[in-house]
Enzyme design. Structure first.
Site, PDB file in Angstrom:
ATOM      1  N   CYS A   1       0.820  -1.224   0.000  1.00 36.09           N
ATOM      2  CA  CYS A   1       0.000   0.000   0.000  1.00 36.09           C
ATOM      3  C   CYS A   1       0.851   1.270   0.000  1.00 36.09           C
ATOM      4  O   CYS A   1       0.307   2.365  -0.148  1.00 36.09           O
ATOM      5  CB  CYS A   1      -0.959  -0.034   1.177  1.00 36.09           C
ATOM      6  SG  CYS A   1      -1.905  -1.559   1.226  1.00 36.09           S
TER       7      CYS A   1
ATOM      8  N   HIS B   1      -3.550   6.777   1.504  1.00 33.22           N
ATOM      9  CA  HIS B   1      -3.943   5.426   1.123  1.00 33.22           C
ATOM     10  C   HIS B   1      -5.288   5.128   1.785  1.00 33.22           C
ATOM     11  O   HIS B   1      -5.479   5.378   2.972  1.00 33.22           O
ATOM     12  CB  HIS B   1      -2.875   4.423   1.555  1.00 33.22           C
ATOM     13  CG  HIS B   1      -3.357   3.021   1.538  1.00 33.22           C
ATOM     14  ND1 HIS B   1      -3.973   2.468   0.430  1.00 33.22           N
ATOM     15  CD2 HIS B   1      -3.351   2.045   2.492  1.00 33.22           C
ATOM     16  CE1 HIS B   1      -4.312   1.231   0.710  1.00 33.22           C
ATOM     17  NE2 HIS B   1      -3.961   0.942   1.954  1.00 33.22           N
TER      18      HIS B   1
ATOM     19  N   ASN C   1     -10.155  -1.136   0.206  1.00 34.23           N
ATOM     20  CA  ASN C   1      -8.715  -0.903   0.157  1.00 34.23           C
ATOM     21  C   ASN C   1      -8.156  -1.568  -1.106  1.00 34.23           C
ATOM     22  O   ASN C   1      -8.167  -2.793  -1.219  1.00 34.23           O
ATOM     23  CB  ASN C   1      -8.097  -1.515   1.426  1.00 34.23           C
ATOM     24  CG  ASN C   1      -6.583  -1.436   1.465  1.00 34.23           C
ATOM     25  OD1 ASN C   1      -5.935  -1.168   0.456  1.00 34.23           O
ATOM     26  ND2 ASN C   1      -6.019  -1.689   2.631  1.00 34.23           N
TER      27      ASN C   1
HETATM   28  N1  COA Z   1     -17.736  -8.742  11.374  1.00 27.15           N
HETATM   29  C1  COA Z   1     -18.180  -8.872  12.629  1.00 27.15           C
HETATM   30  N2  COA Z   1     -17.370  -9.024  13.687  1.00 27.15           N
HETATM   31  C2  COA Z   1     -16.035  -9.057  13.434  1.00 27.15           C
HETATM   32  C3  COA Z   1     -15.518  -8.955  12.138  1.00 27.15           C
HETATM   33  C4  COA Z   1     -16.419  -8.799  11.090  1.00 27.15           C
HETATM   34  N3  COA Z   1     -16.020  -8.684   9.806  1.00 27.15           N
HETATM   35  N4  COA Z   1     -14.170  -9.037  12.206  1.00 27.15           N
HETATM   36  C5  COA Z   1     -13.853  -9.182  13.489  1.00 27.15           C
HETATM   37  N5  COA Z   1     -14.983  -9.211  14.243  1.00 27.15           N
HETATM   38  C6  COA Z   1     -15.116  -9.355  15.682  1.00 27.15           C
HETATM   39  C7  COA Z   1     -13.909 -10.028  16.298  1.00 27.15           C
HETATM   40  O1  COA Z   1     -14.038 -11.434  16.258  1.00 27.15           O
HETATM   41  C8  COA Z   1     -13.991  -9.503  17.713  1.00 27.15           C
HETATM   42  O2  COA Z   1     -14.963 -10.224  18.432  1.00 27.15           O
HETATM   43  P1  COA Z   1     -14.714 -10.608  19.977  1.00 27.15           P
HETATM   44  O3  COA Z   1     -14.593  -9.287  20.690  1.00 27.15           O
HETATM   45  O4  COA Z   1     -15.950 -11.386  20.302  1.00 27.15           O
HETATM   46  O5  COA Z   1     -13.457 -11.397  19.982  1.00 27.15           O
HETATM   47  C9  COA Z   1     -14.508  -8.091  17.525  1.00 27.15           C
HETATM   48  O6  COA Z   1     -15.155  -8.062  16.249  1.00 27.15           O
HETATM   49  C10 COA Z   1     -13.431  -7.030  17.549  1.00 27.15           C
HETATM   50  O7  COA Z   1     -12.364  -7.491  16.701  1.00 27.15           O
HETATM   51  P2  COA Z   1     -11.104  -6.577  16.417  1.00 27.15           P
HETATM   52  O8  COA Z   1     -10.149  -7.337  15.556  1.00 27.15           O
HETATM   53  O9  COA Z   1     -10.623  -6.034  17.727  1.00 27.15           O
HETATM   54  O10 COA Z   1     -11.795  -5.412  15.588  1.00 27.15           O
HETATM   55  P3  COA Z   1     -11.221  -3.995  15.229  1.00 27.15           P
HETATM   56  O11 COA Z   1     -12.017  -2.962  15.865  1.00 27.15           O
HETATM   57  O12 COA Z   1      -9.728  -3.943  15.415  1.00 27.15           O
HETATM   58  O13 COA Z   1     -11.517  -3.941  13.665  1.00 27.15           O
HETATM   59  C11 COA Z   1     -10.303  -4.099  11.631  1.00 27.15           C
HETATM   60  C12 COA Z   1     -10.907  -4.858  12.810  1.00 27.15           C
HETATM   61  C13 COA Z   1      -9.610  -5.094  10.698  1.00 27.15           C
HETATM   62  C14 COA Z   1     -11.434  -3.401  10.878  1.00 27.15           C
HETATM   63  C15 COA Z   1      -9.309  -3.036  12.177  1.00 27.15           C
HETATM   64  O14 COA Z   1      -8.413  -3.639  13.077  1.00 27.15           O
HETATM   65  C16 COA Z   1      -8.549  -2.369  11.098  1.00 27.15           C
HETATM   66  O15 COA Z   1      -9.098  -1.698  10.254  1.00 27.15           O
HETATM   67  N6  COA Z   1      -7.189  -2.504  11.081  1.00 27.15           N
HETATM   68  C17 COA Z   1      -6.362  -1.947  10.054  1.00 27.15           C
HETATM   69  C18 COA Z   1      -6.415  -2.842   8.858  1.00 27.15           C
HETATM   70  C19 COA Z   1      -5.852  -2.207   7.614  1.00 27.15           C
HETATM   71  O16 COA Z   1      -6.156  -1.092   7.311  1.00 27.15           O
HETATM   72  N7  COA Z   1      -5.040  -2.983   6.887  1.00 27.15           N
HETATM   73  C20 COA Z   1      -4.471  -2.591   5.662  1.00 27.15           C
HETATM   74  C21 COA Z   1      -3.393  -1.591   5.870  1.00 27.15           C
HETATM   75  S1  COA Z   1      -2.639  -1.209   4.377  1.00 27.15           S
END
Ligand code: COA
Length: 337
Positions: A112, A254, A284
């Site tokens: 990215c 990005h 993304n």
């Molecule tokens: N739908 C519903 N629930 C989901 C889910 C989905 N698609 N994905 C994860 N969960 C759940 C998890 O299992 C967790 O449940 P639990 O509390 O019962 O264990 C809960 O939601 C929270 O998970 P978490 O991983 O802490 O969520 P988050 O708030 O960190 O959001 C992302 C997840 C991936 C959206 C976030 O971490 C993010 O955007 N990170 C950056 C990713 C990125 O931009 N990558 C590319 C960079 S170039």
């Protein structure tokens, strides 16, 4: 000498999957995805390839610049999702466009941050007088790297391509600032890959079982990295060029996650209106996200000659970087005009 943008283009596949379609594949829902990421739908390749999207985006950028393919001396494609190992995507673009005089290579693996690094590489060649013209492209078929059974990642990504034509101009270039931290590389990996997305192609999802062949991500680690490092590198690039926030018309980040963009704006104490977003529509698209957004702004008539923009990329590696662009693309050409 200085590298300046003189045309932009993009290509977006017409097939889309919205959040409800994703909810048919994994245990998730539209509200969760919108609230946690800002993504509403994503465009997915059907008949397209990374190379065909790159070539079409490049063709449109050349038309926008009023330049012929034969005038190109360099073609650089940033991608982590080329269809084949050899030949490189840039050479496939050359063949498709008839850019017979261009030197062509890909920047693979910069993910990215890929477009920012490709832009910097082209600028350095143009500034040094090695080449006079360049076509810089970000093109991705992330649907082929996505594990459509993993709800933590499959909600995020989409396919598409964006391109910018550059030429050598008068004056001194702006200094870029870029960083890498291989020590944190495990946060975002893809060990090998399938050559299909299992959704719109022949390889069946049930045959695609090796998780290492897909993107694997520690979402929270990547999130924390982005909201800390992106504002830092933007501050660094402003200082390196003796600029202040008020000198910058728009920050083109990005397009990974709406919450990341909002957090960066807050940490820089800049209004969110200076951070255009289109991730709601595309998700993304890795190296393609910045040039797709740039093309939308250009074709939408938002950019005027002399305005300063900051482009900032971040992602796997980990890698991140920012560059100042002084807008100098006089041709406004909405699609369909
Ligand atoms: N739908 C519903 N629930 C989901 C889910 C989905 N698609 N994905 C994860 N969960 C759940 C998890 O299992 C967790 O449940 P639990 O509390 O019962 O264990 C809960 O939601 C929270 O998970 P978490 O991983 O802490 O969520 P988050 O708030 O960190 O959001 C992302 C997840 C991936 C959206 C976030 O971490 C993010 O955007 N990170 C950056 C990713 C990125 O931009 N990558 C590319 C960079 S170039």
């Amino acid at each position: 000498m200085n590298g300046i943008i003189c045309g932009t283009g993009s290509y977006i596949p017409s097939y889309t999957m919205d959040n409800n379609d994703i909810a048919g594949l994994v245990d998730t829902n539209d509200m969760w995805i919108r609230e946690r990421t800002g993504v509403v739908k994503r465009h997915i390749i059907k008949d397209e390839t990374t190379a065909s999207m790159a070539a079409e985006a490049g063709k449109r950028a050349l038309e926008n610049a009023g330049m012929k393919a034969e005038e190109l001396e360099l073609i650089l494609v940033a991608t982590i999702s080329s269809n084949v190992i050899l030949p490189c995507t840039a050479c496939e673009v050359q063949k498709s466009l008839g850019a017979v005089h261009a030197t062509c290579f890909d920047l693979g693996g910069a993910a990215c941050t890929g477009f920012v690094l490709a832009y910097n590489t082209a600028s350095a060649y143009l500034e040094a007088g090695v080449y006079k013209t360049a076509l810089v492209i970000g093109s991705e078929s992330l649907s082929a790297l996505t594990n459509w059974k993993d709800r933590r990642t499959c909600i995020l990504f989409g396919d598409g391509a964006g391109a910018a034509v550059m030429k050598a101009g008068e004056g001194k270039g702006w200094l870029p600032v870029t960083h890498s931290d291989g020590g944190k590389g495990e946060a975002l990996t893809c060990r090998s890959r399938y050559c299909s997305n299992g959704l719109t192609s022949k390889l069946r999802p049930e045959d695609m079982t090796d998780e290492a062949n897909f993107i694997q991500m520690d979402g929270q680690a990547v999130f924390k990295f982005a909201v800390k490092r992106v504002p830092e590198v933007i501050q660094e690039v402003l200082e390196a060029n003796a600029l202040k926030g008020e000198d910058i018309f728009l920050y083109i980040l990005h397009q990974a996650n709406k919450r990341i963009v909002e957090a960066v704006a807050k940490r820089l104490s800049e209004p969110i209106e200076k951070f255009p977003m289109n991730l709601e529509e595309y998700g993304n698209t890795s190296s393609a996200s910045i040039p797709i957004l740039l093309d939308e702004l250009n074709r939408g008539g938002r950019l005027k000659t002399g305005q300063k923009l900051v482009l900032a990329g971040f992602g796997a590696g980990l890698t991140w970087g920012a560059v100042v662009v002084e807008w100098s693309c006089p041709v406004k050409q909405p699609y369909g005009s």
